[in-house]
Design an enzyme around this catalytic site. Structure first.
Site, mmCIF file in Angstrom:
data_model
loop_
_atom_site.group_PDB
_atom_site.id
_atom_site.type_symbol
_atom_site.label_atom_id
_atom_site.label_comp_id
_atom_site.label_asym_id
_atom_site.label_seq_id
_atom_site.Cartn_x
_atom_site.Cartn_y
_atom_site.Cartn_z
ATOM 1 N N TYR A 236 0.799 -1.099 0.111
ATOM 2 C CA TYR A 236 0.013 0.069 -0.098
ATOM 3 C C TYR A 236 0.860 1.179 0.022
ATOM 4 O O TYR A 236 1.752 1.232 0.650
ATOM 5 C CB TYR A 236 -0.876 0.162 1.185
ATOM 6 C CG TYR A 236 -2.063 -0.921 1.218
ATOM 7 C CD1 TYR A 236 -2.871 -0.814 0.077
ATOM 8 C CD2 TYR A 236 -2.506 -1.804 2.257
ATOM 9 C CE1 TYR A 236 -4.012 -1.512 0.025
ATOM 10 C CE2 TYR A 236 -3.701 -2.584 2.063
ATOM 11 C CZ TYR A 236 -4.425 -2.477 1.104
ATOM 12 O OH TYR A 236 -5.472 -3.192 1.005
ATOM 13 N N ASP A 264 -6.324 -0.691 -6.135
ATOM 14 C CA ASP A 264 -7.922 -0.765 -6.186
ATOM 15 C C ASP A 264 -8.437 -0.217 -4.807
ATOM 16 O O ASP A 264 -9.439 -0.391 -4.750
ATOM 17 C CB ASP A 264 -8.419 -2.096 -6.604
ATOM 18 C CG ASP A 264 -8.024 -3.195 -5.508
ATOM 19 O OD1 ASP A 264 -7.462 -2.931 -4.483
ATOM 20 O OD2 ASP A 264 -8.368 -4.266 -5.885
ATOM 21 N N HIS A 353 -10.128 -7.374 -5.296
ATOM 22 C CA HIS A 353 -10.110 -7.158 -3.933
ATOM 23 C C HIS A 353 -11.164 -8.104 -3.114
ATOM 24 O O HIS A 353 -11.406 -7.704 -2.071
ATOM 25 C CB HIS A 353 -10.140 -5.712 -3.263
ATOM 26 C CG HIS A 353 -9.040 -5.490 -2.289
ATOM 27 N ND1 HIS A 353 -7.907 -4.383 -2.448
ATOM 28 C CD2 HIS A 353 -9.008 -5.677 -1.098
ATOM 29 C CE1 HIS A 353 -7.509 -4.397 -1.201
ATOM 30 N NE2 HIS A 353 -8.144 -4.982 -0.382
#
Ligand SMILES: Cc1cc2nc3c(=O)[nH]c(=O)nc-3n(C[C@H](O)[C@H](O)[C@H](O)COP(=O)(O)O)c2cc1C
Length: 498
Positions: A236, A264, A353
């Site tokens: 991230y 995403d 996800h």
């Protein structure tokens, strides 16, 4: 000399707040306003032992990283700390009973069996976090049903005495074309967290993707790996690029073989199942007579650093700071796969996800079926490795993805459930079951190795049909159905109503 429980208990207010974590005391008074999860959750433990609440959400090096040394007050004699009398809720008593009655591991015959057991034995909050998905969870269910709209066109009379499903991913050999994808907060499900997945992956020669938001520290997960074991890093991207650079270069130094940048999740999806379980379970929702909604607390707080400004323009920078192959995780349309090729990254993961981000994202397997013919047509299919994840529960799902052209598939929740219910043995069995299913599946469709898995072996015509989306449970529950007329109303009765 060690502090006593009574020493710590004297500091039990918001303006004078000490807590105990893993047998050591910390003065967190000045840190309270900075805590990404808000101050209330810490103040709840002011003067007390906060280890149980702290543990799953914070990697062990958190306090060293974020709290100045002067606030580390030293060891506490834990024999002097009053044990919290946690009154067991009726729900918890029931759960303990269900744990006693858990099926034997050998009674689990497929990955969905682990989910069924985990649902009964996991803590409600952990189950809520792992199982939840965005909004009405229609994408979550679509991830499964899409696989069920694809069928096989097996070849017969092929000598399948020996089948070999080993392959390579990002240039490294692996025993089977699936990997353990990144899932945050492993200690919610098992006290040892992600290292359990590392050990099972080692045993089965399976690749593990390490999440940025693991409960264990990154180094603990790397240290738990065996010699030569392949691990990737899921990233991230932090608003502070210096932090991101440190994380990436540290991972490369420690031997990670791939960098998966999650693309995403500029903002966390709204996972209502998770929000509801927290709302009912955390007494801290009612403070000073006011009901406060802290239900997205931990999940939102731990992801608040993610940079929503991340864009294609950042890709060259990543390429300049690492030699690891770069893969974009969370691509959802062929146009973006083409852009990824142009940007010169080594791979994409077609993924929504696990249905946890944009509701009404299409399934990865459908996006794969859209993508591969375009890549082949443009002669680009050798230029980039395409992975998929979401809803993979059977080896037939893996085979379908590989037939369409995926290099491999990621599997998330099933391993979390196997780990939560049965620990290492559970994950070990889950992986073995997939291998057994894979061998049978290859034989029955008439393929002896991965190269023989081609589009000709599947019928994917139904894949693009969205005629009947999975039922909308919330809407069904509130829908007031139309009814036929009831009993005939007599003239006298009708008149009396006028
Ligand atoms: C509990 C949970 C936590 C997750 N955490 C992350 C994460 O931190 N980073 C990420 O890129 N994806 C995360 N994912 C998404 C997974 O990597 C993957 O895309 C998804 O789980 C695949 O679907 P499946 O669970 O049906 O196999 C998470 C998924 C779950 C279920």
């Amino acid at each position: 000399m060690a502090l006593t429980g009574a020493d710590v208990a004297k500091h039990s207010k918001a303006d004078d707040c000490w807590v105990i974590v893993h047998g050591k005391a910390y003065d967190v008074t000045e840190f309270l306003p900075e805590h990404p999860g808000g101050s209330k959750i810490i103040v709840k433990y002011a003067g007390k032992d906060a280890t149980e609440e702290f543990e799953p959400i914070h990697p062990p090096d958190t306090l060293d990283k974020y709290l100045p040394k002067s606030k580390h007050l030293g060891p506490v004699d834990m024999s002097t700390v009053a044990k919290e009398k946690t009154e067991e809720s009726p729900d918890e008593i029931e759960r303990q009973k269900r744990i006693q009655e858990m099926p034997l591991l050998e009674q689990c015959y497929n990955l969905l069996d682990f989910e069924a057991v985990a649902r009964r034995v996991m803590k409600k909050t952990a189950w809520g976090y792992y199982s939840s998905a965005a909004d009405d969870e229609i994408t979550l269910r679509e991830n499964r049903s899409a696989f069920q709209r694809m069928w096989f066109r097996p070849r017969i009379l092929v000598n399948v005495e020996k089948v070999d499903f080993s392959t390579t991913m990002l240039g490294t050999p692996t025993s089977i074309p699936f990997y353990v994808t990144a899932t945050a907060l492993g200690k919610l499900g098992h006290p040892e967290g992600e290292v359990v997945l590392t050990r099972a992956s080692q045993k089965h020669d399976v690749i593990q993707m390490i999440p940025t938001l693991a409960s264990c520290s990154f180094d603990e997960i790397i240290d738990a790996a065996g010699p030569g074991q392949v691990q990737w890093l899921q990233l991230y991207v932090n608003k502070d690029r210096a932090i991101t650079q440190r994380i990436v270069q540290h991972a490369e130094r420690r031997g990670c073989r791939g960098l998966f940048i999650t693309v995403d999740a500029p903002q966390l999806g709204r996972r209502e199942k998770d929000m509801r379980t927290k709302f009912t379970e955390q007494g801290s929702n009612i403070q000073d007579g006011q009901v406060t909604d802290n239900s997205q607390g931990a999940a939102r707080a731990i992801s608040s650093f993610i940079d929503p400004a991340l864009s294609w323009a950042d890709i060259p920078w990543f390429q300049s700071i690492t030699k690891m192959p770069i893969v974009l995780k969370g691509v959802q349309r062929v146009e973006d796969v083409l852009k990824a090729v142009e940007a010169g990254v080594q791979g994409v993961v077609l993924s929504n996800h696990g249905g946890r981000q944009l509701e009404f994202s299409r399934s990865a397997i459908e996006v794969l079926a859209e993508t591969m013919p375009v890549l082949r047509e443009q002669g680009l299919d050798g230029k980039i490795e395409v992975y998929v994840d979401g809803g993979v529960r059977r080896a037939t799902d893996i085979l379908k993805a590989l037939c369409l052209g995926a290099k491999g598939v990621g599997i998330g929740r099933p391993f979390l459930y196997a780990m939560s219910a049965y620990g290492l043995d559970g994950v070990d069995r889950a992986m073995q079951l997939l291998k057994d299913e894979m061998e049978m599946g290859m034989r029955l469709i008439g393929a002896t190795n991965i190269a023989e898995l081609t589009p000709a072996l599947v019928d994917s015509r139904g894949l693009f049909s969205h005629a009947a989306p999975p039922s909308d449970n919330l809407a069904s529950a509130v829908y007031d159905p139309l009814v036929n007329p009831g009993q005939r109303v007599g003239v006298a009765q009708a008149k009396s109503r006028l």
